[in-house]
Write a protein that holds these residues in place. Sequence first.
Motif, short mmCIF file in Angstrom:
data_model
loop_
_atom_site.label_atom_id
_atom_site.label_comp_id
_atom_site.label_asym_id
_atom_site.label_seq_id
_atom_site.Cartn_x
_atom_site.Cartn_y
_atom_site.Cartn_z
N HIS A 175 48.68 35.96 37.71
CA HIS A 175 48.21 35.66 39.07
C HIS A 175 47.56 36.84 39.79
N ASP B 140 38.21 35.79 48.26
CA ASP B 140 37.88 34.81 47.22
C ASP B 140 36.67 35.25 46.39
N GLU C 231 37.62 38.19 44.15
CA GLU C 231 38.51 37.80 43.06
C GLU C 231 37.81 36.91 42.03
N TRP D 288 45.21 30.99 36.45
CA TRP D 288 44.99 31.78 37.67
C TRP D 288 44.44 30.88 38.79
N GLU D 289 43.45 30.04 38.45
CA GLU D 289 42.85 29.15 39.46
C GLU D 289 43.85 28.10 39.96
N ASP E 105 46.20 29.73 42.39
CA ASP E 105 45.53 30.00 43.65
C ASP E 105 45.34 28.73 44.49
#
Length: 196
Positions: free
Chosen positions: A71, A93, A96, A119-120, A123
């Motif tokens: 993450h 955003d 990243e 990861w997405e 988020d």
Amino acid sequence: MNHNLEQQLKFLIEIDKMKNIQRQTLLADKSRRETDAEHSWHFALMAWILFEYAGIDGIDIDRVIKMALVHDLVEIYAGDTFAFDAAANELKDDREQQAASKLFSLLPEEQGLLLRSLWEEFDAMQTPDSIYAAAIDRLQPFINNYLTDGHTWVLGNVTVEQVYKRIEPVKQALPALWGFVEKVILESCEKGYIRS
């Protein structure tokens, strides 16, 4: 050595940089700021240990632990963004996403896509796994803030409303811990760590 292994080793060497990315949160003993790597390890272990208190059905703890491990990887290039810094969060955003493209492309394509998708998902906070993961991700520094005399709350001149908004996922994902959260917030307000 085959090409996939070369890529994987390159990625694993690159992510060693995560050990140098400092967060705002202090270690519980107040000796220094924690790193992203330390936070991710603590997050993964907390997710596993507290899993019996999960208040959401359908959580895959193995996926949550993988989310914990990936993450914050993008912060190697994007840097750590203080949760209570509104201005810094405006461009977070974009920073990243660019970092994710650079970092996950180091891996063989299928593996890179898998890590990026985890990861997405983390988020976006829209699946049982990611909501539980987000709750733990926020609970870990919340506890450390309390143990360090409100270090980051004081640093950011944070209000009780901001703390409640930030810690909200715990109410859904770990309802058994919500009483603890409210007790900590009340005591932190009384002690002046958080603005009422």
